[in-house]
Write a protein that holds these residues in place. Structure first.
Motif, short mmCIF file in Angstrom:
data_model
loop_
_atom_site.label_atom_id
_atom_site.label_comp_id
_atom_site.label_asym_id
_atom_site.label_seq_id
_atom_site.Cartn_x
_atom_site.Cartn_y
_atom_site.Cartn_z
N LYS A 382 0.83 -1.20 0.00
CA LYS A 382 0.00 0.00 0.00
C LYS A 382 0.86 1.25 0.00
N VAL A 383 0.43 2.29 -0.73
CA VAL A 383 1.06 3.60 -0.68
C VAL A 383 0.02 4.63 -0.26
N VAL A 384 0.44 5.60 0.52
CA VAL A 384 -0.44 6.69 0.96
C VAL A 384 0.02 7.96 0.28
N PRO A 385 -0.76 8.54 -0.64
CA PRO A 385 -0.34 9.78 -1.31
C PRO A 385 -0.20 10.92 -0.30
N LEU A 386 0.89 11.66 -0.42
CA LEU A 386 1.12 12.82 0.44
C LEU A 386 1.00 14.13 -0.32
N SER A 387 1.36 14.13 -1.60
CA SER A 387 1.27 15.34 -2.42
C SER A 387 0.62 14.99 -3.75
N GLY A 388 0.36 16.03 -4.53
CA GLY A 388 -0.07 15.80 -5.90
C GLY A 388 1.11 15.47 -6.78
N ALA A 389 0.84 15.14 -8.04
CA ALA A 389 1.90 14.76 -8.97
C ALA A 389 2.72 15.97 -9.38
N ARG A 390 4.03 15.78 -9.43
CA ARG A 390 4.94 16.83 -9.87
C ARG A 390 5.05 16.80 -11.39
N GLU A 391 5.01 17.97 -12.00
CA GLU A 391 5.11 18.06 -13.45
C GLU A 391 6.51 17.70 -13.92
N GLN A 392 6.62 17.35 -15.20
CA GLN A 392 7.91 17.07 -15.79
C GLN A 392 8.73 18.35 -15.93
N ASN A 393 10.04 18.20 -15.95
CA ASN A 393 10.92 19.32 -16.29
C ASN A 393 10.94 19.45 -17.81
N ARG A 394 10.03 20.23 -18.33
CA ARG A 394 9.91 20.37 -19.79
C ARG A 394 10.98 21.27 -20.39
N ASP A 395 11.53 22.13 -19.57
CA ASP A 395 12.56 23.07 -20.01
C ASP A 395 13.87 22.70 -19.31
N LEU A 396 14.93 22.45 -20.08
CA LEU A 396 16.21 22.07 -19.50
C LEU A 396 16.79 23.15 -18.59
N ASN A 397 16.28 24.37 -18.73
CA ASN A 397 16.80 25.48 -17.93
C ASN A 397 15.98 25.74 -16.67
N ARG A 398 15.05 24.82 -16.40
CA ARG A 398 14.23 24.96 -15.19
C ARG A 398 13.99 23.59 -14.58
N SER A 399 14.00 23.50 -13.26
CA SER A 399 13.66 22.25 -12.58
C SER A 399 12.46 22.48 -11.67
N GLU A 400 11.56 21.51 -11.65
CA GLU A 400 10.37 21.58 -10.80
C GLU A 400 10.75 21.38 -9.33
N TRP A 401 9.77 21.46 -8.44
CA TRP A 401 10.05 21.54 -7.02
C TRP A 401 10.73 20.28 -6.48
N GLU A 402 11.74 20.56 -5.64
CA GLU A 402 12.50 19.51 -4.97
C GLU A 402 12.28 19.63 -3.47
N PRO A 403 11.99 18.52 -2.79
CA PRO A 403 11.68 18.58 -1.37
C PRO A 403 12.93 18.69 -0.48
N VAL A 404 12.78 19.33 0.66
CA VAL A 404 13.80 19.40 1.69
C VAL A 404 13.13 18.90 2.99
N PHE A 405 13.63 17.80 3.54
CA PHE A 405 13.03 17.20 4.72
C PHE A 405 13.84 17.51 5.98
N ALA A 406 13.14 17.52 7.12
CA ALA A 406 13.81 17.68 8.41
C ALA A 406 13.04 16.90 9.45
N ARG A 407 13.75 16.46 10.48
CA ARG A 407 13.07 15.79 11.59
C ARG A 407 12.24 16.81 12.35
N ARG A 408 11.01 16.44 12.71
CA ARG A 408 10.16 17.38 13.45
C ARG A 408 10.14 17.05 14.94
#
Length: 408
Positions: A382-408
């Motif tokens: 089983k998988v539990v979705p946490l976010s929506g789907a991230r779009e593709q990097n359609r432009d080589l000069n731009r990257s879509e969102w990258e996560p940064v995690f930390a212990r809470r």
């Protein structure tokens, strides 16, 4: 923070640091475990003045323990998901881990031939639980507890000072000056130290090259040799530290930041070699050393690495099956032997000893790869979705969102 803990923390700073004992491997691989801590409050009247002094001197150091913070959105270990949001607008968290920030990157032309990949960050406000855009920073590392971040100013890489940012107020509480310019940051597991990677030039430099078809393409600017020079190890409460030189070479990327090993006694970085995910370890003087026993079989390109108790290692993607399911390997960190597989294409962070946050595809194997953040569990499909789907990097000069995690 209660008095007992402040006294203990201040005393620890006076003692020589010792590496933690190597974790044992037990048969409870697929059994849920929770760590329960017994906390007690004690009256320490004679130490009150010293404790207050420590607390004032180090206002931003957050150990991440749940009982040192006022009640807020980061307390507890409940799963908080927003599968309708990409990029996220509100808190995403599971177990001991929160999505503390995310960033996008966009090429910014500085001249006809030179440019730089510029990051834009969205930082979690720990009081409101919302991600707020903050364009002031070139680089952000979030400390355990997700209330403090180390930041480098935008447009100034390599930077000669490091800010300690209060994520609730958005204000820099203190600056740590550094002798050599810094391009990347990472906290130790306990949040008390920073490793700051030093570069001679901006590690995100881009240069325009002509293609064989007569067009042009922006590429990494150092022509196969990074300008990385070494690293600072900095004590967060005092800002003091030392620098170690590490020779650059053709086996690292332009940006190749250091991070702490699990115990914090060593640092490591990825190297380019005969297979993907290779890594190299160094002591605090910059001398290359053998990998710790628990990290010998880890991959530098798999963010989750060791489970919280050190008994399991998260490794890379092993297979994909229709209609778009991915599986990654879970191994014994001391032998490298596979124990089981778990859902997920890329294992990003351990939520606890049995669950991980991962990227997993939302599309079929013959469709464009569109991943979302999910929570996966060892022993379950089983998988539990946490976010929506991230779009593709359609432009080589731009990257879509990258996560940064930390212990809470």
């Amino acid at each position: 923070m209660n008095v007992d803990e402040l006294v203990r923390d201040s005393l620890r700073e006076l003692a020589a640091e010792q590496p933690s004992a190597a974790p044992g491997f037990a048969d409870r691989v697929l059994t849920a475990r929770r760590r329960r801590r017994t906390r007690r409050l004690a009256s320490v009247a004679a130490a009150t003045a010293a404790v207050v002094a420590v607390a004032v001197a180090v206002p931003l150091l957050d150990s991440g323990r749940k009982d040192v913070r006022p009640a807020g959105v980061l307390d507890g270990d409940a799963t908080v998901a927003h599968p309708d949001q990409s990029p996220p607008r509100e808190l995403i968290a599971a177990g001991n881990v929160a999505l503390a920030a995310y960033y996008t990157a966009q090429l910014q032309e500085q001249s006809e031939q030179r440019g730089a990949a510029i990051r834009t960050y969205w930082l979690l406000d720990p009081e409101t639980g919302r991600y707020e855009k903050d364009t002031r920073w070139s680089y952000v590392a979030v400390a355990p507890g997700a209330r403090t971040a180390a930041v480098l100013e935008r447009g100034l890489l390599p930077a000669h000072r490091i800010g300690l940012l209060d994520l609730a107020t958005g204000e820099v509480q203190r600056w740590i000056p550094v002798e050599r310019g810094v391009g990347g940051l990472a906290f130790s597991r306990d949040g008390r130290r920073l490793v700051a990677t030093t570069y001679e030039e901006n590690p995100d430099l881009r240069v325009k090259f002509k293609t064989s078809s007569g067009g042009a393409q922006w590429m990494a600017g150092h022509l196969g040799r990074s300008s990385r020079s070494g690293f600072h190890i900095l004590d967060v409460p005092s800002g003091s530290g030392s620098w170690a030189a590490v020779p650059s070479g053709p086996d690292i990327n332009d940006r190749q930041d250091f991070a702490f090993s699990g115990t914090g006694e060593l640092v490591y970085s990825q190297v380019i070699g005969t297979k993907s995910g290779m890594q190299r370890f160094y002591d605090r003087t910059g001398r290359e050393v053998a990998a710790p026993a628990e990290e010998r079989y880890l991959r530098s390109d798999v963010g989750a690495r060791l489970s919280p108790d050190g008994s399991l290692a998260a490794l890379g993607l092993t297979r994909e099956v229709d209609p778009g399911k991915s599986y990654s390997s879970i191994r014994d960190p001391r032998t490298g032997e596979e124990i089981t597989k778990v859902r997920g294409a890329e294992l990003l962070a351990w939520a606890d000893e049995r669950r991980l946050i991962a990227w997993e595809r939302t599309t079929g194997l013959d469709e464009p790869y569109l991943p979302r953040l999910v929570l996966v569990t060892i022993g379950s499909d089983k998988v539990v979705p946490l976010s929506g789907a991230r779009e593709q990097n359609r432009d080589l000069n731009r990257s879509e969102w990258e996560p940064v995690f930390a212990r809470r």
